[in-house]
Design a protein around this motif. Structure first.
Motif, short mmCIF file in Angstrom:
data_model
loop_
_atom_site.label_atom_id
_atom_site.label_comp_id
_atom_site.label_asym_id
_atom_site.label_seq_id
_atom_site.Cartn_x
_atom_site.Cartn_y
_atom_site.Cartn_z
N ILE A 87 0.94 -1.21 -0.25
CA ILE A 87 -0.10 0.03 -0.05
C ILE A 87 0.83 1.38 0.06
O ILE A 87 0.68 2.30 -0.89
CB ILE A 87 -1.04 -0.32 1.07
CG1 ILE A 87 -1.88 -1.18 1.13
CG2 ILE A 87 -1.69 1.44 1.60
CD1 ILE A 87 -2.82 -1.40 2.25
N SER A 88 1.69 1.22 0.97
CA SER A 88 2.65 2.51 1.02
C SER A 88 3.53 2.81 -0.43
O SER A 88 3.72 3.91 -0.86
CB SER A 88 3.63 2.26 2.14
OG SER A 88 4.35 1.31 1.98
N VAL A 179 -7.45 -0.41 -5.57
CA VAL A 179 -8.28 -1.10 -4.78
C VAL A 179 -7.83 -2.07 -3.93
O VAL A 179 -6.80 -3.16 -4.64
CB VAL A 179 -9.42 -1.93 -5.70
CG1 VAL A 179 -10.38 -2.81 -4.88
CG2 VAL A 179 -10.14 -0.78 -6.68
N ASP A 180 -7.87 -2.06 -2.70
CA ASP A 180 -7.37 -3.30 -1.99
C ASP A 180 -8.38 -4.22 -1.83
O ASP A 180 -9.73 -4.31 -1.52
CB ASP A 180 -7.42 -2.75 -0.49
CG ASP A 180 -6.71 -3.61 0.34
OD1 ASP A 180 -6.85 -4.72 0.41
OD2 ASP A 180 -6.10 -3.14 1.57
N ASN A 181 -8.13 -5.47 -2.44
CA ASN A 181 -9.00 -6.80 -2.65
C ASN A 181 -8.79 -7.69 -1.42
O ASN A 181 -9.19 -8.78 -1.91
CB ASN A 181 -8.76 -7.37 -3.99
CG ASN A 181 -9.88 -8.00 -4.47
OD1 ASN A 181 -11.13 -7.76 -4.13
ND2 ASN A 181 -9.82 -9.03 -5.19
N THR A 182 -8.03 -7.37 -0.39
CA THR A 182 -7.67 -8.65 0.61
C THR A 182 -8.84 -9.16 0.94
O THR A 182 -8.66 -10.50 1.35
CB THR A 182 -6.95 -7.72 1.81
OG1 THR A 182 -5.90 -7.08 1.45
CG2 THR A 182 -6.73 -8.73 2.90
N PHE A 183 -10.12 -8.84 1.23
CA PHE A 183 -11.09 -9.40 1.66
C PHE A 183 -11.87 -10.25 0.80
O PHE A 183 -12.67 -11.05 1.04
CB PHE A 183 -12.44 -8.27 2.37
CG PHE A 183 -12.03 -7.79 3.62
CD1 PHE A 183 -10.65 -7.89 4.23
CD2 PHE A 183 -13.09 -7.41 4.44
CE1 PHE A 183 -10.49 -7.60 5.68
CE2 PHE A 183 -12.97 -6.93 5.61
CZ PHE A 183 -11.55 -6.90 6.23
N SER A 184 -11.64 -10.00 -0.61
CA SER A 184 -12.43 -10.95 -1.20
C SER A 184 -11.60 -11.37 -2.67
O SER A 184 -11.94 -11.24 -3.82
CB SER A 184 -13.36 -9.91 -1.93
OG SER A 184 -12.91 -8.64 -2.40
N PRO A 185 -10.57 -12.30 -2.41
CA PRO A 185 -9.81 -12.58 -3.34
C PRO A 185 -10.74 -13.65 -4.15
O PRO A 185 -11.18 -14.59 -3.51
CB PRO A 185 -8.52 -13.44 -2.65
CG PRO A 185 -9.19 -13.57 -1.33
CD PRO A 185 -10.03 -12.62 -1.01
N LEU A 186 -10.62 -13.89 -5.31
CA LEU A 186 -11.32 -14.81 -6.21
C LEU A 186 -12.85 -14.19 -6.55
O LEU A 186 -13.36 -14.32 -7.55
CB LEU A 186 -11.49 -16.17 -5.89
CG LEU A 186 -9.93 -16.93 -5.67
CD1 LEU A 186 -10.31 -18.38 -5.46
CD2 LEU A 186 -9.06 -16.90 -6.89
N GLN A 187 -13.36 -13.85 -5.42
CA GLN A 187 -14.91 -13.47 -5.46
C GLN A 187 -15.11 -12.32 -6.19
O GLN A 187 -16.08 -11.89 -6.95
CB GLN A 187 -15.45 -13.33 -3.94
CG GLN A 187 -15.36 -14.34 -3.30
CD GLN A 187 -15.27 -14.27 -1.58
OE1 GLN A 187 -14.75 -13.02 -1.24
NE2 GLN A 187 -14.87 -15.34 -0.99
N ILE A 188 -14.09 -11.13 -6.36
CA ILE A 188 -14.40 -9.99 -6.92
C ILE A 188 -12.89 -9.71 -7.60
O ILE A 188 -11.92 -9.97 -7.13
CB ILE A 188 -14.44 -8.71 -5.90
CG1 ILE A 188 -15.88 -8.76 -5.39
CG2 ILE A 188 -14.53 -7.52 -6.75
CD1 ILE A 188 -16.41 -7.87 -4.31
N SER A 189 -12.75 -9.44 -8.95
CA SER A 189 -11.71 -9.05 -9.79
C SER A 189 -11.66 -7.72 -10.13
O SER A 189 -12.28 -7.19 -11.32
CB SER A 189 -12.10 -9.90 -10.96
OG SER A 189 -12.03 -11.62 -10.64
N PRO A 190 -11.09 -6.98 -9.32
CA PRO A 190 -11.25 -5.28 -9.48
C PRO A 190 -10.57 -4.82 -10.89
O PRO A 190 -11.32 -3.94 -11.54
CB PRO A 190 -10.74 -4.82 -8.28
CG PRO A 190 -10.65 -5.89 -7.26
CD PRO A 190 -10.65 -7.08 -8.02
N ALA A 191 -9.52 -5.50 -11.25
CA ALA A 191 -8.87 -5.05 -12.42
C ALA A 191 -10.08 -5.52 -13.68
O ALA A 191 -9.97 -4.62 -14.60
CB ALA A 191 -7.50 -5.85 -12.81
N HIS A 200 -3.16 -6.66 -2.40
CA HIS A 200 -3.56 -7.71 -1.29
C HIS A 200 -2.81 -7.69 -0.23
O HIS A 200 -1.70 -7.44 -0.45
CB HIS A 200 -3.64 -9.20 -1.90
CG HIS A 200 -4.76 -9.40 -2.83
ND1 HIS A 200 -6.01 -9.77 -2.48
CD2 HIS A 200 -4.97 -9.22 -4.15
CE1 HIS A 200 -6.93 -9.84 -3.49
NE2 HIS A 200 -6.16 -9.64 -4.50
N SER A 201 -3.33 -7.88 0.78
CA SER A 201 -2.30 -8.36 2.16
C SER A 201 -2.42 -9.85 1.86
O SER A 201 -3.26 -10.68 2.00
CB SER A 201 -2.87 -8.06 3.49
OG SER A 201 -2.23 -8.80 4.45
#
Length: 404
Positions: A87-88, A179-191, A200-201
Motif C-alpha cells: 500500500i505505502s 483497490v485493496d481486494n484483501t477481503f475478497s480474493p477470487l470473489q471480486i476481480s477489480p482489474a 492484497h495483504s
C-alpha cells in the motif's frame, strides 16, 4: 470466455531445477553475471531475464507475482514483505508533494493511519468519504487529486465499493483507481471491473495459514517496472522485499485458495442466515438485508460466494469482550486480529484493527463499540459450530438484548 481467476492460477505450471513439481527456491541475496556489461545493462533496465539483487527481484518472488497477476487479470505483479509495504509503495510512487487522494472512510486502520498521519509529512493530503455515495466521491475530487482509493469489501463494516462506477469517475478525472481486494480474493476481480491497481495483504486469505506476512501489487507492466526502478522506484528504494522462502510458501498455498474460499463463504453464509433468523444484528454481503447485496451480486464471481467475513453487534464492548473470551474458551476460534485462518478469528475492531480511527469518526461511520468482526473458518460441521456459538450468546444474555 468468462474470466475465472482460479482457472488462471491452475493453468500456470512451473518446474523445479531438477524437474520438481514445485519451482526451485532461489536462496540468494545477490546474483552473478558472466559479463560486466550485462550487469550495467541490468542496472539501467535494458536487460530482461537477469537477476541483480533480491531487493530488486528474485526468481521465487517473480513466480508468485506471475501467479497473482494471473489471478487478478493484470499484466504483472510485485510481491512485498507486507500488505502495508504494498500500500505505502503504491501511494508514494503515484503521489508527490502537493497531491491529493480521495479515499474511502472505512478502510483498514493501518491504511487510514498512513494516509491521515504519515503522508501529510510529505505534503500529500487525503479526503475520507463515504465511498458508497458516488456524488460525495465526485465532490471531493480537486485539481490536485491523483488517486481514488477504496477496498472492494471494506474493513470492518463490509461496505461494497461499486468498482465499475468508481472506474468511470476515475477515468473521467484522469485518476488512478487503487483497490485493496484483501477481503475478497477470487470473489471480486477489480482489474476486470476497471481498477488500475489491485492490492492484497497476502497474510490473510491468500496464504491462509497465519504463518506469513506479505503483500502484492497487481498492475500494468509499466507501473510494476516503475516500482522496481533502481533510481526512483518505491518498491526498490523503500525495501519492502519478500523473502524467497516465504514466497515459495505462499505460492503453494495459493493453489488451494479456490477450495478454501468456497468453504469460507459457505460457512459464513450459513452462520449469517441463522443468526439473522435468531434476531441478531448481522452484516454480511450474502444476506438480502445487506444494503448492497444486489451490488455485490453484480460484481462478484458467483462460484466463490460472498466471502468469509461477517460482523455481529453484541450491544456493548463489555458484552463483545465477554462473548469473544467465552468462544475462545470453548474452542470455537481465537480472539485475534487478522483473517483467513482455518479456525475462526474474532475481534472488536473499534479497539483493535480500526483503533487508529478516532472514536468520533468511528461513530460517524457506524462502527459501534459492540461490533465483532468474524473471519469464519473452515469448520467441517458448521451447524455444530452455530449451536455452540448460539449457546455462548444465550448464556451471556446477548440474544435477549438483540431481540429487544
Amino acid at each position: 470466455m468468462e474470466f475465472n481467476p482460479a482457472d488462471n492460477i491452475q493453468d500456470l505450471q512451473y518446474f523445479g531445477e531438477f524437474g520438481g513439481v514445485n519451482p526451485s527456491i532461489s536462496d540468494s541475496s545477490t546474483y552473478t553475471f558472466l559479463a560486466a556489461k550485462s550487469m550495467m545493462d541490468t542496472f539501467e533496465g535494458n536487460l530482461e531475464g537477469c537477476y541483480l539483487y533480491s531487493r530488486h527481484s528474485s526468481p521465487s518472488n517473480l513466480y508468485l507475482g506471475q501467479a497473482l497477476a494471473a489471478m487478478e487479470g493484470t499484466e504483472a505483479a510485485n510481491v512485498s514483505a507486507s500488505g502495508m509495504g504494498a500500500i505505502s509503495s503504491v501511494l508514494l510512487q503515484l503521489c508527490s508533494q502537493g497531491d491529493h487522494i480521495v479515499s474511502s472512510r472505512t478502510i483498514y486502520g493501518g491504511t487510514y493511519a498512513f494516509l491521515k498521519n504519515f503522508t501529510p509529512k510529505f505534503g500529500i493530503e487525503t479526503s475520507f468519504v463515504d465511498i458508497t455515495d458516488l456524488e460525495k466521491v465526485k465532490a471531493s475530487i480537486t485539481k490536485r487529486t491523483k488517486i481514488l482509493y477504496c477496498e472492494s469489501v471494506s474493513n470492518p463494516l463490509l461496505e461494497i465499493a461499486d468498482i465499475k462506477a468508481l472506474s468511470k469517475i476515475a477515468k473521467a478525472h484522469k485518476l488512478t483507481l487503487v483497490v485493496d481486494n484483501t477481503f475478497s480474493p477470487l470473489q471480486i476481480s477489480p482489474a476486470v471491473l476497471g481498477a488500475d491497481i489491485v492490492i492484497h495483504s497476502l497474510t490473510k486469505f491468500i496464504n491462509g495459514t497465519s504463518d506469513t506476512v506479505g503483500g502484492v501489487i497487481c498492475a500494468s507492466n509499466d507501473f510494476i517496472d516503475s516500482l522496481r526502478n533502481v533510481n526512483d522506484g518505491a518498491s526498490m528504494l523503500l525495501g519492502p522485499v519478500m523473502d524467497s522462502l516465504r514466497s515459495a510458501s505462499v505460492l503453494k498455498n495459493l493453489r488451494t485458495l479456490h477450495i478454501r474460499m468456497k468453504k469460507h463463504s459457505e460457512n459464513a453464509l450459513y452462520l449469517a442466515q441463522r443468526f439473522e433468523q435468531d434476531g441478531y444484528k448481522v452484516m454480511y454481503p450474502g444476506l438480502k438485508s445487506h444494503p448492497q447485496h444486489e451490488l455485490y451480486k453484480s460484481l462478484y464471481n458467483h462460484e466463490y460466494g460472498f466471502g468469509g467475513l461477517l460482523t455481529l453487534d453484541a450491544g456493548s464492548l463489555e458484552k463483545a469482550d465477554d462473548l469473544m473470551e467465552l468462544m475462545q474458551e470453548r474452542n470455537l476460534g481465537y480472539l485475534a486480529v487478522s483473517l483467513g485462518f482455518y479456525k475462526t478469528l474474532f475481534n472488536a475492531p473499534g479497539t483493535a484493527t480500526s483503533s487508529e480511527i478516532p472514536v468520533e469518526e468511528q461513530k460517524e461511520m457506524g462502527l459501534t463499540d459492540g461490533l465483532i468482526r468474524f473471519s469464519i473458518g473452515l469448520d467441517n460441521h458448521i451447524e455444530r459450530t452455530y449451536k455452540e456459538m448460539r449457546n455462548c450468546m444465550e448464556s451471556l444474555g446477548i440474544i435477549t438484548l438483540a431481540k429487544t
